[in-house]
Design a protein around this motif. Structure first.
Motif, PDB file in Angstrom:
ATOM      1  N   ARG A 112      39.072  71.914  78.443  1.00 47.00           N
ATOM      2  CA  ARG A 112      40.139  72.611  79.325  1.00 47.00           C
ATOM      3  C   ARG A 112      41.048  71.521  79.862  1.00 47.00           C
ATOM      4  NH1 ARG A 112      36.875  77.435  82.107  1.00 47.00           N
ATOM      5  NH2 ARG A 112      36.354  78.584  80.197  1.00 47.00           N
ATOM      6  N   ASN A 168      33.615  80.159  87.271  1.00 47.55           N
ATOM      7  CA  ASN A 168      34.072  81.275  87.792  1.00 47.55           C
ATOM      8  C   ASN A 168      33.011  82.334  87.407  1.00 47.55           C
ATOM      9  OD1 ASN A 168      35.611  83.242  89.009  1.00 47.55           O
ATOM     10  ND2 ASN A 168      36.667  83.297  87.043  1.00 47.55           N
ATOM     11  N   ILE A 195      35.173  87.378  77.900  1.00 49.29           N
ATOM     12  CA  ILE A 195      36.146  86.167  78.238  1.00 49.29           C
ATOM     13  C   ILE A 195      36.183  85.281  77.040  1.00 49.29           C
ATOM     14  CG2 ILE A 195      36.249  84.062  79.673  1.00 49.29           C
ATOM     15  CD1 ILE A 195      35.560  87.304  81.049  1.00 49.29           C
ATOM     16  N   VAL A 240      39.465  92.879  87.518  1.00 51.78           N
ATOM     17  CA  VAL A 240      39.371  91.614  86.674  1.00 51.78           C
ATOM     18  C   VAL A 240      40.777  91.447  85.649  1.00 51.78           C
ATOM     19  CG1 VAL A 240      38.165  90.638  84.669  1.00 51.78           C
ATOM     20  CG2 VAL A 240      36.861  92.230  86.165  1.00 51.78           C
ATOM     21  N   HIS A 241      40.892  90.008  86.170  1.00 47.31           N
ATOM     22  CA  HIS A 241      42.384  89.853  85.383  1.00 47.31           C
ATOM     23  C   HIS A 241      41.992  89.905  83.622  1.00 47.31           C
ATOM     24  CE1 HIS A 241      45.775  88.006  84.077  1.00 47.31           C
ATOM     25  NE2 HIS A 241      45.433  86.868  83.762  1.00 47.31           N
ATOM     26  N   SER A 306      38.694  80.033  88.542  1.00 42.76           N
ATOM     27  CA  SER A 306      38.148  78.690  87.815  1.00 42.76           C
ATOM     28  C   SER A 306      38.900  77.597  88.303  1.00 42.76           C
ATOM     29  CB  SER A 306      38.522  78.798  86.123  1.00 42.76           C
ATOM     30  OG  SER A 306      37.704  79.687  85.664  1.00 42.76           O
TER      31      SER A 306
END
Ligand code: PLP
Length: 480
Positions: A112, A168, A195, A240-241, A306
């Motif tokens: 990331r 997250n 996810i 929730v996105h 996050s």
């Protein structure tokens, strides 16, 4: 070959002591741990023994064996080299840098967000010494580790309070456990997402002790759907996105404000999992992502996101919102099990300070996202020119193509950033071969690239300018 013959062959192998008594190996054992050298010698000889057994069918003499490893067992020199190689591998870290030429800015497989220089500096300065992690210097007494980041998160997001946990997923687990253990959480069917890597919202919910109450349909959920589902068992309204997918066409979900109004009416808290944690508006980059501050302004009691996605900091899960609900989450005994260490706090604090200074380009992920196609095209043109000049004539065809970079990291998937790709076709090798050579064979730093239309394509958006010489050297070796 019969068993006695094989035994005879195996007996011709040197012993561990034969190898350990060689001067080069003695020197190595004196220089570094003897145990590592002994282990390496044992494993090399063990490997040879296996190869002898495999390869010995029909062969009478050891020096005739063509061993798959290429280590001729008659040659003690080559065994010594193999031992040295095994020692070097044993002592090398497994986690190492790679060059990300994929154009995926927040690539979960590649760690990331890369950290800002200021984050590393702050981490180094505070982690190599004692620090005031949980010490209030002015008062001369115990303090809280959250205070360092809470004040900054308040400034950057407008939240009254904020705490930080491991990631997250932990933030969601903790919030649901705190508010809805033994009760129900209402969530739209359109938001029950996986996810990635098998991480699913419904599973987290089950582990938290809350019961999922699904409402609406995959593509449409109305505020009336939520309201009908409210009962005396309801503890929380969850939003929730949708993260890594998008439902398009005939779709609807209520505005966050409507959900908040419903929550107020029934005294139910509203919690929004924002996924990526976008702290600044990136719409100028053509990139629409919900901003944390906007959700809090719309009245969400709690949000989570996050630290290592769009925020551009270390792995962390941030829970922010109104003072009372954040404090309730903080008092949950599970918080102690999910809290972050000083390394994370240091890196997150320094990253948030960059936001406060509005120094967005010092955060690598934001700098990469904000880079324009023209800037990338200019770098790509220069890179291609230098590469062509460094290669023998006819070794490769190098072209610049319009393409798309991907933000990744749970941000909306169909939003891409225009970029300029360097497409490379080798004269003598397939795209697959070239891609493999860049990854494993020709460089200390693996190059991770994509393949498109039978060409290896490189997107310099995610390559640091200081990595370009390394990338060029690897390409020259791979194309040789
Ligand atoms: C990425 C993501 C998570 C998980 O976050 P981690 O920090 O990886 O634990 C949860 N929810 C959404 C919507 C996400 O995009």
């Amino acid at each position: 070959m019969s068993a006695p013959d094989r035994t005879a062959l195996l007996r011709q192998l040197p012993s561990v002591d034969d190898i350990l008594s060689r001067p080069g190996i003695i020197a190595l054992a004196n220089q570094i741990s003897r145990r590592i050298v002994v282990d390496a010698t044992r494993s090399v000889l063990e490997e040879l023994r296996r190869e002898v057994i495999e390869a010995s069918k029909g062969v009478e003499s050891l020096d005739r064996l063509g061993l798959p490893s290429g280590v001729a067992i008659a040659s003690l020199d080559r065994i010594e080299e193999a031992v040295k190689g095994a020692v070097a591998r044993a002592l090398a870290p497994s986690l190492r840098p790679v060059i990300n030429a994929t154009g995926v800015v927040l690539h979960t497989n590649l760690g990331r967000a890369p950290l800002a220089a200021a984050a590393i500096e702050h981490l180094r300065a505070t982690a190599t010494q004692y620090s005031n992690l949980e010490y209030d210097v002015a008062a001369g007494q115990r303090g809280k580790r959250d205070t360092h980041t809470a004040r900054l998160l308040a400034r950057v997001t407008g939240a009254e309070a904020a705490i930080v946990v491991n990631n997250n997923a932990a933030a969601i687990l903790l919030a649901l456990n705190t508010f809805a253990k033994g009760g129900e959480v209402i969530v739209s069917r359109g938001e029950l997402v996986e996810i990635g890597d098998g991480f699913r919202i419904p599973d987290i919910m089950a582990e938290s002790g809350a019961t999922l109450r699904e409402v609406g349909t995959t593509n449409k959920t109305t505020i009336a759907d939520y309201e009908r589902a409210i009962s005396d068992r309801t503890r929380l309204l969850l939003r929730v996105h949708p993260s890594n997918f998008r439902v398009s066409g005939f779709t609807a979900r209520p505005a966050l404000e409507e959900l908040v109004a419903l929550g107020r009416r029934f005294t139910l808290p509203v919690f929004e999992d924002l996924g990526s944690g976008c702290l600044v508006d990136l719409s100028a980059q053509g990139f629409q992502e919900p901003v944390v501050r906007a959700s809090l302004e719309a009245g969400a009691d709690l949000v989570s996101f996050s630290g290592d996605k769009l925020l551009g900091g270390p792995q962390a899960g941030i829970i922010a919102g109104a003072r009372e609900p954040v404090e309730r989450v903080r008092r949950n005994p599970m918080f102690r099990a999910l809290r972050v260490d000083k390394l994370t706090i240091a890196a997150l604090e320094a990253t948030l300070l960059a936001y406060l200074r509005e120094d967005y380009d010092s955060i690598p992920a934001l700098r990469m996202i904000r880079a324009t196609q023209e800037q990338i095209a200019a770098r790509a043109a220069l890179f291609a020119e230098r590469l062509r000049a460094a290669l023998p004539d006819g070794a490769a065809v190098i072209e610049l193509l319009d393409g798309a970079s991907v933000v990744g990291g749970g941000s909306t998937p169909d939003q891409t950033l225009p970029t300029k790709l360097i497409a490379i076709k080798s004269a003598g090798r397939s795209a697959d071969e070239l891609e493999t050579r860049l990854r494993v064979e020709t460089t200390d730093v693996p190059i991770i690239a994509r393949i498109e239309n039978d060409a290896v394509v490189l997107d310099l958006r995610t390559v640091f300018p200081e990595q370009e010489p390394q990338l060029q050297a690897a390409l020259i070796r791979a194309l040789a």
